[in-house]
Design a protein around this motif. Sequence first.
Motif, short mmCIF file in Angstrom:
data_model
loop_
_atom_site.label_atom_id
_atom_site.label_comp_id
_atom_site.label_asym_id
_atom_site.label_seq_id
_atom_site.Cartn_x
_atom_site.Cartn_y
_atom_site.Cartn_z
N GLU A 1 -40.62 -6.98 -79.68
CA GLU A 1 -39.21 -6.97 -79.29
C GLU A 1 -38.29 -6.71 -80.48
OE1 GLU A 1 -38.04 -7.22 -76.15
OE2 GLU A 1 -40.17 -7.15 -75.58
N ARG A 2 -38.92 -6.45 -81.65
CA ARG A 2 -38.16 -6.16 -82.87
C ARG A 2 -37.10 -7.24 -83.16
NH1 ARG A 2 -39.45 -1.12 -84.56
NH2 ARG A 2 -40.36 0.30 -83.02
N ILE A 3 -37.52 -8.47 -82.98
CA ILE A 3 -36.62 -9.59 -83.27
C ILE A 3 -36.43 -9.71 -84.77
CG2 ILE A 3 -36.43 -12.11 -83.17
CD1 ILE A 3 -37.72 -11.99 -80.44
N LYS A 4 -35.21 -9.89 -85.21
CA LYS A 4 -34.86 -9.92 -86.62
C LYS A 4 -34.54 -11.34 -87.07
CE LYS A 4 -31.39 -7.18 -86.06
NZ LYS A 4 -31.48 -7.11 -84.59
N VAL A 5 -34.51 -11.49 -88.39
CA VAL A 5 -34.11 -12.77 -88.96
C VAL A 5 -32.69 -13.10 -88.50
CG1 VAL A 5 -33.54 -13.96 -91.12
CG2 VAL A 5 -35.61 -12.56 -90.97
N GLY A 6 -32.52 -14.32 -88.01
CA GLY A 6 -31.22 -14.75 -87.49
C GLY A 6 -31.13 -14.71 -85.98
N ASP A 7 -32.07 -13.98 -85.33
CA ASP A 7 -32.08 -13.93 -83.86
C ASP A 7 -32.70 -15.21 -83.30
OD1 ASP A 7 -31.01 -11.41 -83.98
OD2 ASP A 7 -32.91 -10.36 -83.58
N ARG A 8 -32.33 -15.53 -82.07
CA ARG A 8 -32.90 -16.69 -81.39
C ARG A 8 -33.99 -16.26 -80.42
NH1 ARG A 8 -27.68 -18.00 -82.23
NH2 ARG A 8 -27.19 -20.13 -82.92
N LEU A 9 -35.01 -17.08 -80.32
CA LEU A 9 -36.03 -16.86 -79.31
C LEU A 9 -35.51 -17.37 -77.96
CD1 LEU A 9 -39.34 -17.98 -81.10
CD2 LEU A 9 -38.44 -15.67 -80.81
N PRO A 10 -36.09 -16.91 -76.86
CA PRO A 10 -35.70 -17.45 -75.55
C PRO A 10 -35.94 -18.96 -75.51
CG PRO A 10 -36.98 -15.44 -75.29
CD PRO A 10 -37.06 -15.80 -76.74
N ALA A 11 -35.29 -19.63 -74.59
CA ALA A 11 -35.44 -21.08 -74.44
C ALA A 11 -36.88 -21.43 -74.08
CB ALA A 11 -34.49 -21.58 -73.36
N GLU A 12 -37.28 -22.66 -74.41
CA GLU A 12 -38.65 -23.09 -74.12
C GLU A 12 -39.00 -22.91 -72.65
OE1 GLU A 12 -39.49 -27.05 -75.34
OE2 GLU A 12 -39.16 -26.65 -77.48
N ARG A 13 -38.07 -23.24 -71.77
CA ARG A 13 -38.34 -23.14 -70.33
C ARG A 13 -38.66 -21.69 -69.94
NH1 ARG A 13 -36.94 -26.69 -66.55
NH2 ARG A 13 -35.42 -27.68 -67.93
N GLU A 14 -37.91 -20.75 -70.50
CA GLU A 14 -38.14 -19.33 -70.20
C GLU A 14 -39.47 -18.86 -70.77
OE1 GLU A 14 -36.09 -14.97 -71.14
OE2 GLU A 14 -34.92 -16.81 -71.36
N LEU A 15 -39.77 -19.26 -71.99
CA LEU A 15 -41.04 -18.87 -72.60
C LEU A 15 -42.22 -19.44 -71.81
CD1 LEU A 15 -40.20 -19.40 -76.38
CD2 LEU A 15 -40.62 -17.22 -75.24
N ALA A 16 -42.10 -20.69 -71.38
CA ALA A 16 -43.17 -21.33 -70.62
C ALA A 16 -43.42 -20.59 -69.31
CB ALA A 16 -42.82 -22.79 -70.35
N ALA A 17 -42.34 -20.17 -68.65
CA ALA A 17 -42.48 -19.45 -67.39
C ALA A 17 -43.18 -18.10 -67.60
CB ALA A 17 -41.11 -19.24 -66.75
N GLY B 1 -31.74 -24.26 -80.29
CA GLY B 1 -32.91 -23.44 -80.04
C GLY B 1 -33.66 -23.03 -81.30
N ALA B 2 -34.59 -22.11 -81.13
CA ALA B 2 -35.44 -21.64 -82.22
C ALA B 2 -34.87 -20.36 -82.82
CB ALA B 2 -36.86 -21.39 -81.72
N VAL B 3 -34.50 -20.42 -84.08
CA VAL B 3 -33.91 -19.28 -84.79
C VAL B 3 -34.95 -18.70 -85.74
CG1 VAL B 3 -32.07 -18.52 -86.32
CG2 VAL B 3 -31.62 -20.31 -84.63
N VAL B 4 -35.16 -17.40 -85.69
CA VAL B 4 -36.13 -16.74 -86.56
C VAL B 4 -35.59 -16.68 -87.98
CG1 VAL B 4 -37.38 -14.59 -87.02
CG2 VAL B 4 -37.08 -15.39 -84.67
N ILE B 5 -36.38 -17.15 -88.95
CA ILE B 5 -35.95 -17.12 -90.35
C ILE B 5 -36.88 -16.26 -91.21
CG2 ILE B 5 -34.74 -19.33 -90.26
CD1 ILE B 5 -37.16 -20.66 -91.50
N ASP B 6 -38.00 -15.79 -90.63
CA ASP B 6 -38.90 -14.88 -91.35
C ASP B 6 -39.77 -14.18 -90.30
OD1 ASP B 6 -40.19 -13.59 -93.45
OD2 ASP B 6 -41.69 -15.17 -93.69
N VAL B 7 -40.15 -12.93 -90.60
CA VAL B 7 -41.02 -12.17 -89.70
C VAL B 7 -42.24 -11.72 -90.51
CG1 VAL B 7 -41.20 -10.25 -88.08
CG2 VAL B 7 -38.99 -11.39 -88.42
N PRO B 8 -43.22 -12.61 -90.67
CA PRO B 8 -44.40 -12.30 -91.48
C PRO B 8 -45.44 -11.52 -90.69
CG PRO B 8 -44.61 -14.49 -90.62
CD PRO B 8 -43.29 -13.96 -90.10
N ALA B 9 -46.51 -11.11 -91.37
CA ALA B 9 -47.62 -10.45 -90.71
C ALA B 9 -48.34 -11.46 -89.81
CB ALA B 9 -48.60 -9.90 -91.74
#
Length: 226
Positions: free
Chosen positions: A24-40, A69-77
């Motif tokens: 999804e090309r999520i970048k540093v600073g972006d938020r992941l979907p909510a836990e409920r949405e991810l679980a579904a 929520g969960a905020v991306v702070i690094d996108v490692p391998a």
Amino acid sequence: MQPVSRARLYEQLVERLLDYIHTERIKVGDRLPAERELAAQLGVSRASVSQALVALEVQGVIDVRHGDGAVVIDVPAERQILAALRARRNRLREVIEAREALEVKLAALAASRCTPEDLEAIDDALSLMAHEVAQGGRGAAGDEQFHAAVTAAAHSGLLAGLMTEIAELIRESRIESLTQPGRPEESLLAHRKVADAIRTGDAEAAATAMAAHIAAVSDTALLRER
């Protein structure tokens, strides 16, 4: 994302979340979907998703902020994180063993050697954790401050130095433990039992209370995975 169906759920969820971040090309600073949405999307419980997010948090991929929520702070391998996750499972058992060896003794010494200033520091840590938990947080800062205050109250330079050496590893186990449902409240109660024993100068009771607390900390989802 496709539902998870094979064994080793914990690792699979981490792998799927990493795939999601990359595809999804999520970048540093972006938020992941909510836990409920991810679980579904993944076809698993929110508790399972929460544990996978903790693994990513400990590895420095995301920052889970209460109410934000969960905020991306690094996108490692992906390979790097999965290898670190497997190594962490093995390391966590050793960290628990080290805590049992060191902190039980530190609690006993604190009961014998603490000063009024030490007791004040312990109470300050309990107050901080109680405030964090009351606000719906994990209480991690207060938890860390409490164990540091007990270590200081033992007045053992060598044991304090050993605790410093494994401080970052203990942080991993702390996050892993305090994410368990109901664990922040349980941990706060356990801390108060340790503090009460230290306050009365009962070294044996302080050691017993600390041993019980460390045993509870070792009951984590990561160590229950097979």
